[in-house]
Design an enzyme around this catalytic site. Sequence first.
Site, PDB file in Angstrom:
ATOM      1  N   CYS A   1      -2.515  -3.026   8.248  1.00 27.45           N
ATOM      2  CA  CYS A   1      -2.046  -1.810   8.919  1.00 27.45           C
ATOM      3  C   CYS A   1      -1.624  -2.123  10.351  1.00 27.45           C
ATOM      4  O   CYS A   1      -0.620  -1.606  10.840  1.00 27.45           O
ATOM      5  CB  CYS A   1      -3.145  -0.756   8.942  1.00 27.45           C
ATOM      6  SG  CYS A   1      -3.663  -0.234   7.320  1.00 27.45           S
TER       7      CYS A   1
ATOM      8  N   CYS B   1       0.805  -1.220   0.000  1.00 33.25           N
ATOM      9  CA  CYS B   1       0.000   0.000   0.000  1.00 33.25           C
ATOM     10  C   CYS B   1       0.839   1.272   0.000  1.00 33.25           C
ATOM     11  O   CYS B   1       0.294   2.368  -0.093  1.00 33.25           O
ATOM     12  CB  CYS B   1      -0.987   0.008   1.161  1.00 33.25           C
ATOM     13  SG  CYS B   1      -0.246  -0.217   2.755  1.00 33.25           S
TER      14      CYS B   1
END
Lengths: 252, 161
Positions: free
Chosen positions: B131, B62
Site C-alpha cells: 500500500c 489487491c
Amino acid sequence: MLIVTSIQKLIFRRVSFMGTMDRISPSNVKKGLWKNSRTCTLLPHIQCSRPWCSLHPICWKCGNGNNSVMFCKNCNALQKPNKNINYYDILGIDSTFDLDTNDLTKKYRRLQSILHPDKYASSSENERNISEEYSSVVNKAYSTLLPPLARGLYLLELQGVHLEEGNVQTNPEFLMELMERNEEVGQANSESEIRAVSEKNKKMLNDLIKEASKAFKAGNVEEAKEVLIKMKYFSSIEAKIKVLKINKGYME
Amino acid sequence: MSLFAAASRKLPSTLLRIRSSSTPALFYHEKVLDHYENPRNVGSLDKNDRRVGTGLVGAPACGDVMKLQIKVDDDGKIIDAKFKTFGCGSAIASSSLATEWVKGKTVDEALKLKNTDIAKELSLPPVKLHCSMLAEDAIKAALSDYKIKQESINEEKAKST
C-alpha cells in the site's frame, strides 16, 4: 439408539465405498461404474492401480498399498488427503475455467457427506484428525473453484503465473474508468441508485468472465491474466457495493 | 420465549454491523486509523491546469486504485496536493500521509520520498507494505506527469519564439 444409528452409518459407509468399487450392482451398471472397477468412484479420473505410485501411498493403519485415494481397500480407513493433487482433482472435475457450478456443488457436498468430522465422532482420534484435515482441504478447494475470479487465479497459479504484489498498473484510460466507477458507487445513495450501480458492475464482471473463458480456451495465459486483473478491480467494487447494501439493509 | 425470538430476529443485522465496522479497529495501527477516519487533502485538482501533475495508479494484486495530484508554483515548490483512493485503510492512510508530506517540498525533494518512510510512520505490517509502495508510485507518477507537461509547454514556447 444413537449407537445403532452410528453403526448403521458406518456400515453404510463401508458398503457404499467398498461396494461401489467392487460390486456389479444394478445401480453401478447404470452409472457405468462396473466398467472400471479399480477406479475410485469419488475421483474417477485418477485411474492408477500401482500401489507404489505417489498418488496411492501405503495405508497409515494397516500398511497395505491401497488402490483407493480416500479409503484403504484393505481396512477401509480414511486416508490422508494427497498433497500432490490439485483442487480440481480433489473435487474430481476437469481443470478448466468453464465449469458447471451445480455439478461442482454436488460433488463438494457428496465429498463432505463422507468426510465431515461429524461422521467420525466415534472413530479413532487419528481418523478423526484426518477427516478434519481432508474436509478442510475440500472446503478450500470448493471456495477456490466456485467464484470465477478465484478459480481463474488458481488456474494461472497452476501454470506458474502469479499476480505479484507491488506491481503497479498505469494504463490511464482503464484507471480513469475505475475511478469513475468507484465514484459512482460512493455517490449512490438511494436504493434505486445502488441497484443501478450494482447491476452495471455485475454486467461488467459477467462480460469479463466471458472474456476470461475465451482466453483460457485459447490457452492465452497472458490475456487471461490481464482479464483477471481487471476482474480483481471490479470485484473489489462489488465488495463495496455489498457492504453498502448491508449497511442500508437492502437485500440482493 | 418471545424475548428470545425478538433477540434472534435482531441478531443477524446487528452482527453484520459489528463485523463491518469493527474490522479495521482490530487490525490497523492507530495512525492508520487516524488518517482513515480523518483523511487529509481528499479531493481533486484541475488536471488540465498546467501547474498540476496527476498520478493515477492501481494495484492488480489487491484491486486498489489511487489518484494523487500535486500543484506546483513557479519556483518548483509543491503548494497543494490532493488524493482520492479506493482501497483498504492502509492504502487510504498511505496516500493521505503522502499528500501531507509532499506539500511544501520542491519537486526534487518529493522525488526522494520513499515508501519505507511511509510504512515506518504508519507502522504498516509486512502484508500491507504494498500500500505504501502504491503511494510512492502515485507521487512519482504525479511528478512525472507534471514534468512532461512542463516540457511540452517549454517546447511550445520554443517553437513560437
